[in-house]
Design an enzyme around this catalytic site. Structure first.
Site, mmCIF file in Angstrom:
data_model
loop_
_atom_site.group_PDB
_atom_site.id
_atom_site.type_symbol
_atom_site.label_atom_id
_atom_site.label_comp_id
_atom_site.label_asym_id
_atom_site.label_seq_id
_atom_site.Cartn_x
_atom_site.Cartn_y
_atom_site.Cartn_z
ATOM 1 C CD GLN A 288 -1.033 -4.521 9.469
ATOM 2 O OE1 GLN A 288 -1.470 -3.448 9.645
ATOM 3 N NE2 GLN A 288 0.112 -4.817 9.685
ATOM 4 C CG HIS B 132 -7.160 -5.042 8.350
ATOM 5 N ND1 HIS B 132 -5.955 -4.491 7.894
ATOM 6 C CD2 HIS B 132 -7.138 -4.831 9.619
ATOM 7 C CE1 HIS B 132 -5.451 -3.645 8.871
ATOM 8 N NE2 HIS B 132 -6.334 -3.766 9.910
ATOM 9 C CG PHE C 202 -2.190 0.516 1.148
ATOM 10 C CD1 PHE C 202 -2.994 -0.088 0.181
ATOM 11 C CD2 PHE C 202 -2.574 1.751 1.828
ATOM 12 C CE1 PHE C 202 -4.320 0.461 0.226
ATOM 13 C CE2 PHE C 202 -3.803 2.319 1.509
ATOM 14 C CZ PHE C 202 -4.638 1.564 0.573
ATOM 15 C CB ILE D 271 -8.059 -8.480 2.702
ATOM 16 C CG1 ILE D 271 -7.173 -7.626 1.550
ATOM 17 C CG2 ILE D 271 -7.912 -7.674 3.998
ATOM 18 C CD1 ILE D 271 -8.222 -6.699 0.815
HETATM 19 P P1 NAD Z 1 2.106 -1.384 3.939
HETATM 20 O O1 NAD Z 1 2.047 -1.140 2.496
HETATM 21 O O2 NAD Z 1 1.944 0.102 4.780
HETATM 22 O O3 NAD Z 1 3.603 -1.647 4.155
HETATM 23 C C1 NAD Z 1 4.255 -2.686 3.392
HETATM 24 C C2 NAD Z 1 5.888 -2.684 3.928
HETATM 25 O O4 NAD Z 1 6.386 -3.835 3.223
HETATM 26 C C3 NAD Z 1 6.494 -1.803 3.105
HETATM 27 O O5 NAD Z 1 7.046 -0.842 4.150
HETATM 28 C C4 NAD Z 1 7.603 -2.338 2.407
HETATM 29 O O6 NAD Z 1 8.955 -1.773 2.693
HETATM 30 C C5 NAD Z 1 7.613 -3.486 2.712
HETATM 31 N N1 NAD Z 1 8.018 -4.625 1.831
HETATM 32 C C6 NAD Z 1 7.178 -4.781 0.713
HETATM 33 N N2 NAD Z 1 7.696 -5.831 0.026
HETATM 34 C C7 NAD Z 1 8.736 -6.345 0.588
HETATM 35 C C8 NAD Z 1 9.684 -7.353 0.397
HETATM 36 N N3 NAD Z 1 9.621 -8.073 -0.497
HETATM 37 N N4 NAD Z 1 10.602 -7.431 1.429
HETATM 38 C C9 NAD Z 1 10.749 -6.446 2.561
HETATM 39 N N5 NAD Z 1 9.975 -5.547 2.738
HETATM 40 C C10 NAD Z 1 8.784 -5.354 1.919
HETATM 41 O O7 NAD Z 1 1.436 -2.471 4.518
HETATM 42 P P2 NAD Z 1 0.465 -2.679 5.859
HETATM 43 O O8 NAD Z 1 1.582 -2.214 7.090
HETATM 44 O O9 NAD Z 1 0.297 -4.131 5.727
HETATM 45 O O10 NAD Z 1 -0.611 -1.900 5.705
HETATM 46 C C11 NAD Z 1 -1.541 -2.018 4.580
HETATM 47 C C12 NAD Z 1 -2.798 -2.156 4.773
HETATM 48 O O11 NAD Z 1 -3.532 -2.396 3.497
HETATM 49 C C13 NAD Z 1 -3.132 -3.165 5.603
HETATM 50 O O12 NAD Z 1 -4.289 -2.962 6.665
HETATM 51 C C14 NAD Z 1 -3.741 -4.198 4.818
HETATM 52 O O13 NAD Z 1 -4.966 -4.794 5.248
HETATM 53 C C15 NAD Z 1 -4.034 -3.872 3.525
HETATM 54 N N6 NAD Z 1 -3.455 -4.455 2.192
HETATM 55 C C16 NAD Z 1 -3.426 -5.459 2.015
HETATM 56 C C17 NAD Z 1 -2.784 -6.258 1.242
HETATM 57 C C18 NAD Z 1 -2.818 -7.924 0.938
HETATM 58 O O14 NAD Z 1 -3.855 -8.424 1.543
HETATM 59 N N7 NAD Z 1 -1.991 -8.500 0.398
HETATM 60 C C19 NAD Z 1 -2.225 -5.502 0.240
HETATM 61 C C20 NAD Z 1 -2.160 -4.111 0.318
HETATM 62 C C21 NAD Z 1 -2.638 -3.560 1.540
#
Ligand code: NAD
Length: 259
Positions: free
Chosen positions: A108, A128, A37, A110
């Site tokens: 967190q 979430h 995100f 989904i």
């Molecule tokens: P965020 O996007 O705020 O942070 C993700 C972190 O992951 C970043 O700081 C980044 O540096 C790190 N990152 C990404 N790929 C990486 C890798 N390969 N190796 C090391 N670090 C890596 O995510 P958050 O804190 O989970 O908050 C986002 C919100 O949005 C959550 O509440 C979630 O529910 C939702 N969301 C969910 C999904 C999903 O279900 N896959 C995807 C996007 C957002």
């Protein structure tokens, strides 16, 4: 630090722990093709949250037209992401859970990928919710996305439950109340661990980001695996910036290697 150095340091913490809880965010699923995100390159992958922003709960509830739009976005997102499968990070945590070291995963995310990687009975808390199904906001009954979509494509109407309630993807939108039972289970796991492993989260979203703090105050060690800095880096026992899948896979291989 190279991945092997990172893995050695993380494996040492895991081996020294009695009970590990993994707390994961969007970063654990980027290797599966689901962008996160907040990191700066989250717009360059095949799907962009900026082009498909999640709809806040109050906007969703405000009108039938908004609900139709939310479902249109959801189906467009599902089509763009296609079939996603667990990555190295999910599989490493599942292997550590099978060994008994990891007592639970609080996520967190989904995307349902921890469940897809897990064995039956693994303790997985989806704070979430889960985008793989829908629920009625009035009676709570589960609705399958496939059926919701089939009907939507025929009549173009926002789906309604047999009870008349609004049907929504089973995820927690911005502004929607956190699920009490999931929060309680996450809290109990956090208080039961002596190593809290925060993986792939910017730790920017509350109340979820309160869990590392709770673990720390309860005396647990804290390890963070995340490419970008987080507000908890200073207070962590170990902060690693390497790739999540590679780091977790290498650390799990060390912990699980026959001694
Ligand atoms: P965020 O996007 O705020 O942070 C993700 C972190 O992951 C970043 O700081 C980044 O540096 C790190 N990152 C990404 N790929 C990486 C890798 N390969 N190796 C090391 N670090 C890596 O995510 P958050 O804190 O989970 O908050 C986002 C919100 O949005 C959550 O509440 C979630 O529910 C939702 N969301 C969910 C999904 C999903 O279900 N896959 C995807 C996007 C957002």
């Amino acid at each position: 630090m190279a991945i092997e150095d990172d893995a050695r340091a993380l494996a040492a913490l895991i081996e020294g722990a009695r009970a590990v809880v993994a707390f994961t965010g969007a970063g654990i699923s980027t290797e599966c093709g689901i962008p996160d995100f907040r990191s700066k390159d989250s717009d360059t992958t095949k799907f962009s949250w900026r082009r498909h922003p999640p709809m806040p709960f109050d906007v969703f509830m405000a009108s039938e037209a908004n609900q139709r739009e939310a479902w249109r976005r959801k189906f467009a997102m599902d089509d763009q992401l296609g079939d996603v499968v667990p990555g190295k990070g999910h599989r490493a945590l599942a292997a550590l859970a099978a060994s008994g070291k990891v007592i639970g995963v609080v996520t967190q995310n989904i995307d349902g990928l921890h469940r897809a990687a897990a064995a039956p009975g693994d303790d997985i808390v989806e704070l979430h919710g889960n985008g793989g199904f829908a629920t009625c906001l009035t009676c709570g009954v589960r609705h399958e996305i496939k059926r919701v979509r089939e009907k939507f494509e025929i009549d173009g109407k926002a789906p309604r439950c047999l009870c008349g309630g609004i049907v929504k993807s089973a995820t927690i939108s911005f502004g929607q109340a956190m699920p009490a039972e999931a929060m309680e289970r996450a809290r109990a796991l956090t208080l039961a661990c002596d190593l809290f492993l925060s993986i792939g989260s910017s730790l920017a979203v509350y109340p979820a980001a309160g869990f590392p703090l709770l673990a720390r105050r309860n005396g647990a060690r804290l390890a963070i695996v995340n490419r970008d800095p987080t507000p908890f880096d200073e207070s962590a026992d170990l902060t690693l910036r390497g790739d999540i899948g590679a780091t977790l896979a290498a650390a799990a291989a060390r912990v699980l290697a026959p001694k």
